[in-house]
Design a protein around this motif. Structure first.
Motif, PDB file in Angstrom:
ATOM      1  N   ILE A  27       0.099  -6.816  -1.704  1.00 50.74           N
ATOM      2  CA  ILE A  27       1.552  -7.433  -0.773  1.00 50.74           C
ATOM      3  C   ILE A  27       1.973  -6.353   0.196  1.00 50.74           C
ATOM      4  CG2 ILE A  27       3.705  -8.081  -0.763  1.00 50.74           C
ATOM      5  CD1 ILE A  27       3.049  -9.898  -3.234  1.00 50.74           C
ATOM      6  N   HIS A  28       1.776  -5.132  -0.260  1.00 45.86           N
ATOM      7  CA  HIS A  28       1.954  -4.073   0.644  1.00 45.86           C
ATOM      8  C   HIS A  28       0.763  -3.519   1.661  1.00 45.86           C
ATOM      9  CE1 HIS A  28       5.222  -3.136  -2.202  1.00 45.86           C
ATOM     10  NE2 HIS A  28       5.834  -2.259  -1.343  1.00 45.86           N
ATOM     11  N   GLY A  29      -0.273  -4.177   1.284  1.00 43.38           N
ATOM     12  CA  GLY A  29      -1.285  -3.906   2.222  1.00 43.38           C
ATOM     13  C   GLY A  29      -1.852  -2.428   2.152  1.00 43.38           C
ATOM     14  N   GLY A  30      -2.027  -1.703   3.076  1.00 41.53           N
ATOM     15  CA  GLY A  30      -2.683  -0.404   3.091  1.00 41.53           C
ATOM     16  C   GLY A  30      -1.428   0.495   2.528  1.00 41.53           C
ATOM     17  N   TYR A  31      -0.171   0.170   3.046  1.00 44.47           N
ATOM     18  CA  TYR A  31       0.785   0.998   2.492  1.00 44.47           C
ATOM     19  C   TYR A  31       0.919   1.217   0.988  1.00 44.47           C
ATOM     20  CZ  TYR A  31       2.173   0.525   7.749  1.00 44.47           C
ATOM     21  OH  TYR A  31       1.604   0.717   8.877  1.00 44.47           O
ATOM     22  N   GLY A  32       0.823   0.134   0.398  1.00 42.32           N
ATOM     23  CA  GLY A  32       0.588   0.139  -1.192  1.00 42.32           C
ATOM     24  C   GLY A  32       0.000   1.116  -1.855  1.00 42.32           C
ATOM     25  N   TYR A  33      -1.251   1.577  -0.956  1.00 42.07           N
ATOM     26  CA  TYR A  33      -2.230   2.307  -1.714  1.00 42.07           C
ATOM     27  C   TYR A  33      -1.710   3.795  -1.275  1.00 42.07           C
ATOM     28  CZ  TYR A  33      -7.169   3.612  -2.741  1.00 42.07           C
ATOM     29  OH  TYR A  33      -8.331   4.050  -3.408  1.00 42.07           O
ATOM     30  N   MET A  34      -0.853   3.965  -0.641  1.00 40.04           N
ATOM     31  CA  MET A  34      -0.303   5.469  -0.490  1.00 40.04           C
ATOM     32  C   MET A  34       0.819   5.937  -1.487  1.00 40.04           C
ATOM     33  SD  MET A  34      -2.081   5.891   2.132  1.00 40.04           S
ATOM     34  CE  MET A  34      -3.297   4.961   3.101  1.00 40.04           C
ATOM     35  N   LYS A  35       0.728   7.231  -1.729  1.00 43.39           N
ATOM     36  CA  LYS A  35       1.609   7.802  -2.611  1.00 43.39           C
ATOM     37  C   LYS A  35       2.986   7.785  -2.195  1.00 43.39           C
ATOM     38  CE  LYS A  35      -1.350  10.552  -5.305  1.00 43.39           C
ATOM     39  NZ  LYS A  35      -1.424   9.865  -6.520  1.00 43.39           N
ATOM     40  N   GLU A  36       3.217   7.293  -0.892  1.00 41.97           N
ATOM     41  CA  GLU A  36       4.518   7.291  -0.527  1.00 41.97           C
ATOM     42  C   GLU A  36       5.297   6.122  -1.132  1.00 41.97           C
ATOM     43  OE1 GLU A  36       4.326   7.099   3.838  1.00 41.97           O
ATOM     44  OE2 GLU A  36       6.724   6.727   3.832  1.00 41.97           O
ATOM     45  N   TYR A  37       4.561   5.099  -1.381  1.00 40.70           N
ATOM     46  CA  TYR A  37       5.319   3.902  -2.031  1.00 40.70           C
ATOM     47  C   TYR A  37       5.090   3.650  -3.580  1.00 40.70           C
ATOM     48  CZ  TYR A  37       5.924   1.888   2.824  1.00 40.70           C
ATOM     49  OH  TYR A  37       6.331   1.762   3.912  1.00 40.70           O
ATOM     50  N   ALA A  38       6.161   3.452  -4.130  1.00 39.08           N
ATOM     51  CA  ALA A  38       6.311   3.528  -5.650  1.00 39.08           C
ATOM     52  C   ALA A  38       5.296   2.630  -6.326  1.00 39.08           C
ATOM     53  CB  ALA A  38       7.762   3.307  -6.006  1.00 39.08           C
ATOM     54  N   VAL A  39       4.998   1.592  -5.656  1.00 38.75           N
ATOM     55  CA  VAL A  39       3.912   0.350  -6.043  1.00 38.75           C
ATOM     56  C   VAL A  39       2.376   1.184  -6.681  1.00 38.75           C
ATOM     57  CG1 VAL A  39       4.852  -1.629  -5.556  1.00 38.75           C
ATOM     58  CG2 VAL A  39       3.404  -0.411  -3.867  1.00 38.75           C
TER      59      VAL A  39
END
Ligand SMILES: Cc1cc2nc3c(=O)[nH]c(=O)nc-3n(C[C@H](O)[C@H](O)[C@H](O)COP(=O)(O)OP(=O)(O)OC[C@H]3O[C@@H](n4cnc5c(N)ncnc54)[C@H](O)[C@@H]3O)c2cc1C
Length: 353
Positions: free
Chosen positions: A311-323
């Motif tokens: 659901i977060h797309g590419g952002y979800g794959y980044m360490k910056e996001y808690a998911v």
């Protein structure tokens, strides 16, 4: 802490001061005497923020304190349980060996009685808190000819000669918890440190693990809830094709399925906690309920955290996001304190009896 693999000792100390480290221990021994449902709520909430902190807490409560309160002598309770419950000591539970994983009865560690001491030889691996625990609930064979009935449990103190800590593992997730190899070489442990009777070790381990599996299920539930909340919030702010992604039916169905499976996990976790509560005064087991809760909640946590990244797309794959951390942390809940297959064996044995 996740990045460096640092154990949150300061948090653990604060949790001890706040009474979080002996939640289910009775007041008589310095605990908060909470029922298991309340304890699960605490594990769940802490896991939403830090699943590693939650397992440090869960190992101590379910795998160490629970067994000592249930099987220990009064002297052992005063010496170990009271300071454990107050957060002054850290505990570990050492059953797993290189050759004894799912088959916990295949113990190679030996405990040979010599006068009023046991001489312990063997290696344990993957032990949470093992590197810094003050007291270890250690399992090993006192009589190999008796199979699992020849397993006993000893309370080993960290300064005991012949005990040493080996490799600290580098892990995928729950990186702020410590996982170590423990070695015992002609390590002499007084008979007075034996937990329960000789040959009662496997029963103690399985009793502790029934309680522990409920905590891991609650941990998985908390990880899933945090990922769900993050995905829900994100879907309500991210715009693509000129509208919020939450408006797309594909995203809505993902969120609906996630919410439903989390609700089912919660009910199974609290049901297992209630089953434990109901049998507290008797010797009855709640293995099936605990295994169902762990199996379902852990598989759900992996599935939910995966979708939360989607659901977060590419952002979800980044360490910056808690998911991203949730996805890595969720994975262990399907492995420790019995893999998902091990839970299925427990459930099948129970329903086919
Ligand atoms: C981070 C971490 C922390 C841990 N903390 C502790 C701790 O504090 N104390 C402790 O004692 N242990 C601890 N463990 C050990 C953990 O409980 C074991 O890793 C787990 O029980 C699985 O054992 P194994 O790794 O040897 O896998 P194995 O038993 O070798 O299993 C390998 C695969 O075979 C499958 N399998 C095995 N038997 C069967 C069967 N009969 N039917 C179907 N499938 C089967 C398993 O499900 C798995 O998929 C920890 C492990 C990790 C990774």
């Amino acid at each position: 802490m996740d990045e460096k693999g640092d154990v949150p000792f300061e948090n653990i100390k604060t949790m001890g001061e706040l009474g979080f480290l002996g939640l289910t221990v009775s007041e008589e021994y310095g605990g908060a005497a909470l029922d298991t449902v309340s304890y699960c709520v605490a594990i769940e909430e802490i896991s939403k923020a830090c699943a590693a902190t939650a397992i440090v807490m869960a190992v101590r409560d379910s795998l160490v304190c629970y067994g000592i309160e249930k099987f220990g002598t009064e002297e052992q309770k005063q010496r170990f349980l009271v300071p454990l419950a107050k957060g002054k000591l850290i505990g570990a539970f050492a059953l797993t060996e290189p050759g004894a994983g799912c088959d916990g009865a295949a113990q190679k560690t030996t405990m040979v009685l010599d006068g009023d001491e046991y001489i312990v030889n063997g290696t344990k691996n993957f032990i949470t808190n093992g590197g810094f625990a003050d007291v270890i609930v250690l399992f090993g064979m006192t009589d190999k000819s008796q199979g699992y009935r020849g397993i006993s449990a000893l309370l080993v103190e960290k300064d005991t000669a012949g005990f040493s800590v080996g490799t600290e593992e580098e892990k995928l997730g729950i990186r702020a918890s410590s996982t170590c190899e423990l070695m015992f070489e002609d390590c002499r442990v007084p008979v007075t440190n034996r937990l329960g009777e000789e040959g009662q070790g496997f029963k103690i381990a399985m009793t502790d693990l029934d309680a522990g599996r409920i905590s891991v299920a609650a941990q998985a539930l908390g990880i899933a809830e945090a990922a769900y909340q993050a995905a829900l919030e994100y879907a309500k702010v991210r715009v693509q094709f000129g509208q919020l992604i939450a408006k797309f039916q594909g995203i809505q169905w993902m969120l609906a399925d996630i919410a439903t499976r989390i609700e089912a996990s919660r009910l199974l976790v609290y049901n297992a906690a209630l089953a434990k509560h109901r049998t507290e005064e008797t010797d009855a087991r709640y293995s099936k309920e605990a295994a169902m809760a762990k199996l379902y909640a852990s598989e759900t946590a992996s599935w939910v955290t995966d979708l939360a990244i989607q659901i977060h797309g590419g952002y979800g794959y980044m360490k910056e996001y808690a998911v991203e951390r949730g996805y890595r942390d969720a994975r262990i809940t399907r492995i420790y304190e019995g893999t998902s297959d091990r839970q299925r064996l427990v459930i099948a044995r129970s329903i086919l009896r």
